[in-house]
Design an enzyme around this catalytic site. Structure first.
Site, PDB file in Angstrom:
ATOM      1  N   ASP A 207     -55.039  99.890 -24.291  1.00  0.00           N
ATOM      2  CA  ASP A 207     -54.040 100.166 -25.345  1.00  0.00           C
ATOM      3  C   ASP A 207     -54.400 101.388 -26.188  1.00  0.00           C
ATOM      4  O   ASP A 207     -54.457 100.963 -27.303  1.00  0.00           O
ATOM      5  CB  ASP A 207     -54.150  98.746 -26.259  1.00  0.00           C
ATOM      6  CG  ASP A 207     -53.163  98.719 -27.151  1.00  0.00           C
ATOM      7  OD1 ASP A 207     -51.727  99.242 -26.933  1.00  0.00           O
ATOM      8  OD2 ASP A 207     -53.188  98.006 -28.074  1.00  0.00           O
ATOM      9  N   GLU A 451     -63.217  93.569 -23.075  1.00  0.00           N
ATOM     10  CA  GLU A 451     -62.355  92.606 -22.222  1.00  0.00           C
ATOM     11  C   GLU A 451     -61.933  92.827 -20.999  1.00  0.00           C
ATOM     12  O   GLU A 451     -60.762  93.310 -20.283  1.00  0.00           O
ATOM     13  CB  GLU A 451     -60.815  92.810 -22.906  1.00  0.00           C
ATOM     14  CG  GLU A 451     -60.965  92.290 -24.263  1.00  0.00           C
ATOM     15  CD  GLU A 451     -59.567  92.247 -24.938  1.00  0.00           C
ATOM     16  OE1 GLU A 451     -58.435  92.670 -24.549  1.00  0.00           O
ATOM     17  OE2 GLU A 451     -59.495  91.845 -26.145  1.00  0.00           O
ATOM     18  N   TYR A 504     -56.369  86.815 -30.953  1.00  0.00           N
ATOM     19  CA  TYR A 504     -55.287  87.285 -31.677  1.00  0.00           C
ATOM     20  C   TYR A 504     -54.297  85.936 -31.949  1.00  0.00           C
ATOM     21  O   TYR A 504     -53.005  85.940 -31.466  1.00  0.00           O
ATOM     22  CB  TYR A 504     -54.339  88.182 -31.026  1.00  0.00           C
ATOM     23  CG  TYR A 504     -55.232  89.716 -31.016  1.00  0.00           C
ATOM     24  CD1 TYR A 504     -54.936  90.420 -32.196  1.00  0.00           C
ATOM     25  CD2 TYR A 504     -56.163  89.978 -29.980  1.00  0.00           C
ATOM     26  CE1 TYR A 504     -55.593  91.546 -32.176  1.00  0.00           C
ATOM     27  CE2 TYR A 504     -56.685  91.079 -30.110  1.00  0.00           C
ATOM     28  CZ  TYR A 504     -56.453  92.027 -31.471  1.00  0.00           C
ATOM     29  OH  TYR A 504     -57.203  93.105 -31.317  1.00  0.00           O
ATOM     30  N   GLU A 540     -62.571  91.249 -32.719  1.00  0.00           N
ATOM     31  CA  GLU A 540     -61.275  91.727 -32.919  1.00  0.00           C
ATOM     32  C   GLU A 540     -60.396  90.552 -33.297  1.00  0.00           C
ATOM     33  O   GLU A 540     -60.731  89.450 -32.897  1.00  0.00           O
ATOM     34  CB  GLU A 540     -60.748  92.119 -31.453  1.00  0.00           C
ATOM     35  CG  GLU A 540     -60.891  93.447 -31.380  1.00  0.00           C
ATOM     36  CD  GLU A 540     -60.359  94.150 -30.026  1.00  0.00           C
ATOM     37  OE1 GLU A 540     -59.094  93.959 -29.775  1.00  0.00           O
ATOM     38  OE2 GLU A 540     -61.004  94.869 -29.028  1.00  0.00           O
TER      39      GLU A 540
HETATM   40  C1  GCB Z   1     -57.102  93.907 -27.652  1.00  0.00           C
HETATM   41  C2  GCB Z   1     -57.823  95.101 -27.256  1.00  0.00           C
HETATM   42  C3  GCB Z   1     -57.493  96.176 -27.871  1.00  0.00           C
HETATM   43  C4  GCB Z   1     -55.900  96.333 -28.204  1.00  0.00           C
HETATM   44  C5  GCB Z   1     -55.770  95.060 -29.114  1.00  0.00           C
HETATM   45  C6  GCB Z   1     -54.284  94.768 -29.276  1.00  0.00           C
HETATM   46  O1  GCB Z   1     -57.533  92.858 -27.373  1.00  0.00           O
HETATM   47  O2  GCB Z   1     -59.302  95.111 -27.180  1.00  0.00           O
HETATM   48  O3  GCB Z   1     -57.852  97.723 -27.181  1.00  0.00           O
HETATM   49  O4  GCB Z   1     -55.403  97.244 -29.022  1.00  0.00           O
HETATM   50  O5  GCB Z   1     -56.272  93.963 -28.460  1.00  0.00           O
HETATM   51  O6  GCB Z   1     -53.837  95.250 -30.642  1.00  0.00           O
HETATM   52  O7  GCB Z   1     -53.339  94.378 -28.423  1.00  0.00           O
END
Ligand code: GCB
Length: 652
Positions: A207, A451, A504, A540
């Site tokens: 990403d 990931e 997330y 994260e």
């Molecule tokens: C993740 C990734 C990261 C992305 C982020 C997102 O899990 O490791 O590279 O930018 O999520 O914002 O979706």
């Protein structure tokens, strides 16, 4: 077109894939000036041409490296360091895939070309992704991988006749394949009712925008022909004595003497040694402490190495000075220890990313970022998702910012990317990375990937091998990779020292339902810990936020939602950090560019700062939290209790 690109790689294939191990012979010391070493940076404007030919091979067919680029066709001015993508007005260049050509004349000091006792080295800090280098039309180097330096000894070339300048040509290909790191695929769109003939796109599973070009300094430097090729330092502490173990590799002579001398920050010699390996003992050593963990963080000694060697031309001397921080790192079932004290990572994930320059190194940006990190009270970051510039690591050493140093192993999700070819390349990348960053006290852990599809069958062998290899290269640091797989399905986590998990909640699922975060996060931590009894880092978490969007009650994309989501995470982090959670790293420090997609409104907006480094509301929330966490750590240590209040911009 696939044939074209593949063909291009096939043309250079024999040279291309065989070079990895050869490159690893030898050290990769940062080029520093000294009494015996000079450096000449080649930053500035280079000539540039993208090969827009259908098969991208015109440059090789017409041998553009043989004559100055201006003679083989039109060229552009291109700044170095910079990505080439965002500096122009031609949209085709922004999304260009294939070979681009850089060229620059370098004027050499007379001594460099006449003194046969001088070794002249060309060093390229980062060329993304595959690079071939010629000097005056002669092939001198090839390198695979966009984030680590490589070199060519060009002494013979520049000393072979009367010469005051040399022409450096670098061809760079940004194509990613299932076996590159990061991996990617080229997709050919063959439906001619929808796409022109030969149409293709580059697909990736990460990403961030696949910026390309010469991203870091290109320079020439000199050493004597007998020289200090590599230094490896590890440190330990015995009571209050610091132990500095060193190992030095010399090239160019078999008859030499080595003297080493360790100086403190005042320039006083605190220990001396001789020979290629040994241990220096520093009584009452000043330890290297992380930022906010000590009243004098980031104490750096200087290891001065002097080589005196016999060569055909007589005795020569070489001098190299390496900054050294004395510290220990250890991991228990529930703690991450630095100098024997529990360390809690409160920091960020970053990207090398900014307007116009893309991933190009930029001092003002770097200094601004470190000022922001310190303002924030951040004590750590992860080099998501590739090794950063060496100058970044040097500032981490100097400011006490702790680093989880990550390889470009991001987006390993296809079965093909678990092949032996991929694994072999990944092992070599880890070798290059450890070779470059092994002496930084700020680096406390290696991360081999982000990931990956670690639930796929081959992932077990892949990560077992990769992690064991990394540990063999550097037994002094823990190794991890960052997972987002289910705890029951993950085949790589059994091999890590610290579990780094991304989640997330209430962003990529249960949209808008912040009320489920606490339960889901607590379940996440408990499941991992019960299964493995290893410390955990929330590596994260975050929410997309468009600066200036306000909604109360909070709605997704508003500043209020980002803050609200973080606060929910913090409730659980505050419970679990008293047990086995050893860190939290926000996604992300700043907004950054990605591929275009309906989910990315001009890039990823999960930054707590904008791409221009202005704070969103969440930055103030985190600032308060991080300083509070720092204060708590300090207050737990009675030796510095008196400093609990006063250092912090907040009174608690
Ligand atoms: C993740 C990734 C990261 C992305 C982020 C997102 O899990 O490791 O590279 O930018 O999520 O914002 O979706």
């Amino acid at each position: 077109m696939l044939r074209g690109l593949a063909g291009t790689r096939a043309v250079v294939g024999a040279l291309l894939w065989g070079c990895g191990l050869a490159l690893l012979q030898g050290g990769m010391l940062y080029p520093r000036e000294s009494r015996s070493r000079e450096r000449k940076e080649l930053d500035g404007l280079w000539r540039f041409r993208a090969d827009f030919s259908q098969n991208r091979r015109q440059g090789f067919e017409q041998q553009w490296y043989r004559t100055p680029l201006r003679e083989s066709g039109p060229s552009l001015d291109m700044p170095v360091p910079s990505s080439f993508n965002d500096v122009g007005q031609d949209g085709r260049l922004r999304s260009f895939i294939g070979w681009v050509w850089y060229e620059r004349e370098a004027t050499l000091p007379q001594r460099w070309t006449e003194d046969l006792g001088t070794r002249v080295v060309l060093r390229i800090g980062s060329a993304h992704y595959y690079a071939i280098v010629w000097v005056n039309g002669v092939h001198v180097a090839e390198h695979e991988g966009g984030h680590l330096p490589f070199e060519a000894d060009i002494s013979r070339l520049v000393q072979s006749g009367p010469l005051s300048s040399c022409r450096i040509t670098i061809a760079i290909n940004n194509t990613l394949s299932p076996n590159t790191l990061p991996p990617g695929t080229i997709l050919y769109k063959t439906d001619t009712s929808k796409y022109p003939k030969g149409y293709f796109v580059q697909n990736t599973n990460f990403d961030f925008f696949n910026y390309a070009g010469l991203h870091r300094t290109v320079l020439l430097y000199t050493t004597p022909t007998a020289y200090i090729d590599d230094i490896t330092v590890t440190t330990d502490v015995d009571q209050d004595t610091g132990l500095v173990n060193y190992q030095i590799v010399v090239q160019g002579s078999e008859h030499f003497q080595l003297e080493v001398c360790l100086l403190d920050e005042e320039g006083t010699v605190v220990a001396k040694g001789t020979g290629g390996r040994g241990q220096l003992q520093v009584p009452s050593a000043h330890l290297w402490w992380p930022y906010l963990m000590h009243e004098h963080p980031a104490y750096l000694y200087s290891l001065e190495v002097k080589l005196t060697a016999q060569t055909a031309a007589g005795f020569v001397s070489d001098f190299y000075t390496l900054p050294v921080g004395i510290r220990t790192v250890a991991v228990t079932q529930s703690q991450f220890l630095i100098n024997g004290k529990p360390f809690y990572f409160h920091g960020v994930n970053k990207h090398e990313d900014a307007d116009i320059r893309g991933k190009g190194f930029d001092w003002p940006l770097l200094v601004k970022d470190f000022n922001l990190l310190r303002w924030l009270g951040a004590n750590a970051f992860r080099t998501s998702h590739y090794p950063y510039a060496e100058e970044v690591m040097q500032l981490c050493d100097r400011y006490g910012i702790v680093v989880i140093d990550e390889s470009p192993g991001v987006g390993i999700v296809l079965a093909q990317s678990y092949s032996n070819v991929s694994l072999q390349h990944h092992l070599e990348v880890m070798e290059e990375m450890v070779r470059r960053d092994k002496n930084h006290p700020s680096v406390v852990m290696w991360s081999v990937a982000n990931e990956p599809a670690s639930f796929l069958k081959p992932a077990g062998y892949y990560f077992k091998t990769l992690i064991a290899h990394t540990k063999a290269l550097d037994p002094s640091r823990p190794v991890t990779f960052v997972t987002n797989s289910n705890y029951e399905a993950d085949l790589g986590v059994p091999y890590v020292d610290v579990i780094c998990v991304n989640s997330y909640y209430s962003w990529y699922h249960d949209y808008g339902h912040m009320e489920v975060i606490q339960l889901q996060l607590a379940t996440q931590f408990e499941s991992w810990y019960k299964t493995y009894q290893k410390p955990i880092i929330q590596s994260e978490y975050g929410a997309e936020t468009i600066t200036g969007f306000h909604e109360d009650p909070p709605l997704m994309f508003s500043e209020e939602y980002q803050k609200g989501l973080l606060e929910q995470y913090h409730v659980v982090l505050d419970q679990k950090r008293r047990e086995y959670v050893v860190g939290e790293l926000i996604w992300n420090f700043a907004d950054f560019m990605t591929d275009q997609s309906p989910q990315r409104p001009i890039g990823n907006r999960k930054g707590i700062f904008t791409r221009q480094r202005q704070p969103k509301s969440a930055a103030f929330l985190l600032r308060e939290r991080y300083w509070k966490l720092a204060n708590e750590t300090k207050c737990h240590r009675s030796a510095v209790k008196s400093q609990c209040v006063g250092n912090s911009p907040f009174t608690f």
